[in-house]
Scaffold this active site. Structure first.
Site, PDB file in Angstrom:
ATOM      1  N   ASP B  13       0.848  -1.196   0.000  1.00 38.48           N
ATOM      2  CA  ASP B  13       0.000   0.000   0.000  1.00 38.48           C
ATOM      3  C   ASP B  13       0.886   1.249   0.000  1.00 38.48           C
ATOM      4  O   ASP B  13       2.041   1.188   0.419  1.00 38.48           O
ATOM      5  CB  ASP B  13      -0.866  -0.039   1.267  1.00 38.48           C
ATOM      6  N   GLU B  15      -0.312   5.132   0.668  1.00 38.59           N
ATOM      7  CA  GLU B  15      -0.583   6.167   1.671  1.00 38.59           C
ATOM      8  C   GLU B  15      -0.642   5.556   3.071  1.00 38.59           C
ATOM      9  O   GLU B  15      -1.344   4.585   3.308  1.00 38.59           O
ATOM     10  CB  GLU B  15      -1.892   6.877   1.334  1.00 38.59           C
TER      11      GLU B  15
END
Lengths: 204, 204
Positions: B13, B15
């Protein structure tokens, strides 16, 4: 939502397109002429690879030594600048039939683009065997990217690229030998990175 | 061939894991408080995004201006070194729900790791709309990598990562909020890049 273009990913062959032919370069760097044999001399890839690994064993060439040799090689002239610009405008995955351990010292010089290839089995420092990740890996990767709703633009130079080039939404030959160009004359062919980059940009 | 491990790819991932929360950072950098609203305030993502784009329009924030703001942001402390080491030992693809045009100035600072995300529709310099590439994109990417015979190690911090973490061969939470940690307590949780890197290395 407006009716707009799909997102794009570029699938790029490595050897002959951005990297030198690694086995040939290793043969030259080590002076071991037997290593220059290719699938043109021995069409059975498994027999060829087993003989290559036996040659390495005979000469005591372990993985660290061969990686040191490969680290002295460089990507093809202009490849780094080409990839830097390409990666600034779209996504890139390198699709190659080389092995992760061989590609590593060269991919490092290109700032680690993602590469899908095969692997060697290392026991201690000896290259004990090789393992193909999957059959027809380049075409299957293109299909996987398309299943994720990417438009795929692919470029390569060899017969082992043609299933990928045909499966892609757009396929380009790059510095392909004359016989491949003739057999796949429906695929646009480019000789320079600037021409290939322009063609890719037109399809993004 | 010897019975050896499969090749590995890490799905990460963006953010909260390697990049700041882009909308929040843009809200702070522009001083537009309305942009701090998230899916916690407006659970309907389409309504939230449409209102965000209307706010940008109202303030005359075009794509070049927002990219200039994002270019002033930096990846999270230590993220670059973490990714550099990770990319030297395995393959990496970033899986994110951000947009290519927002990620671009930040991904550049990380030497262009491949990122699978969504896109904005730009008309002139105006952000006219957004387009999600595919539903459930992270889980589907993990499944696609597995279909190419990769072992997938995934790491993320949020609810929108959990289908990816559950689909992966190995899933890790990284700096997840307490409620996500509690609900997914079977997933190992790490707070530092060195601990996450060690856990990844153990699974390669």
């Amino acid at each position: 939502m407006t009716d707009n273009k799909k997102q794009t990913i570029v699938a790029l062959d490595a050897e002959g397109v951005i990297l030198p032919e690694i086995w040939i370069a290793v043969a030259e760097a080590t002076g071991i002429a037997e290593l220059t044999r290719t699938t043109r001399d021995e069409p059975d890839y498994d027999i060829l690879m087993k003989s290559r690994l036996a040659i390495l064993d005979k000469h005591g060439i372990t993985i660290d030594k061969i990686q040191a040799v490969i680290a002295e090689l460089t990507p093809l002239d202009g490849a780094k600048a080409f990839l830097d610009e390409l990666r600034s405008i779209t996504q890139l995955v390198i699709l190659s039939d080389t092995f992760e351990q061989f590609a590593q010292p060269l991919v490092k010089q290109l700032d680690w683009p993602t590469i899908f290839c095969h692997q060697l089995h290392i026991e201690g420092k000896r290259i004990a065997d090789y393992q193909l990740r999957i059959a027809d890996p380049k075409r299957k990767a293109v299909k996987a990217f398309q299943s994720l709703n990417y438009t795929v633009i692919a470029a390569g130079d060899s017969y082992n690229d043609t299933t990928m080039l045909e499966a892609a939404d757009t396929g380009f030959l790059f510095r392909a030998p004359a016989n491949v160009q003739q057999e796949f004359e429906h695929l646009p062919h480019y000789e320079s990175y600037s021409d290939l980059l322009s063609a890719i940009k037109e399809n993004i």
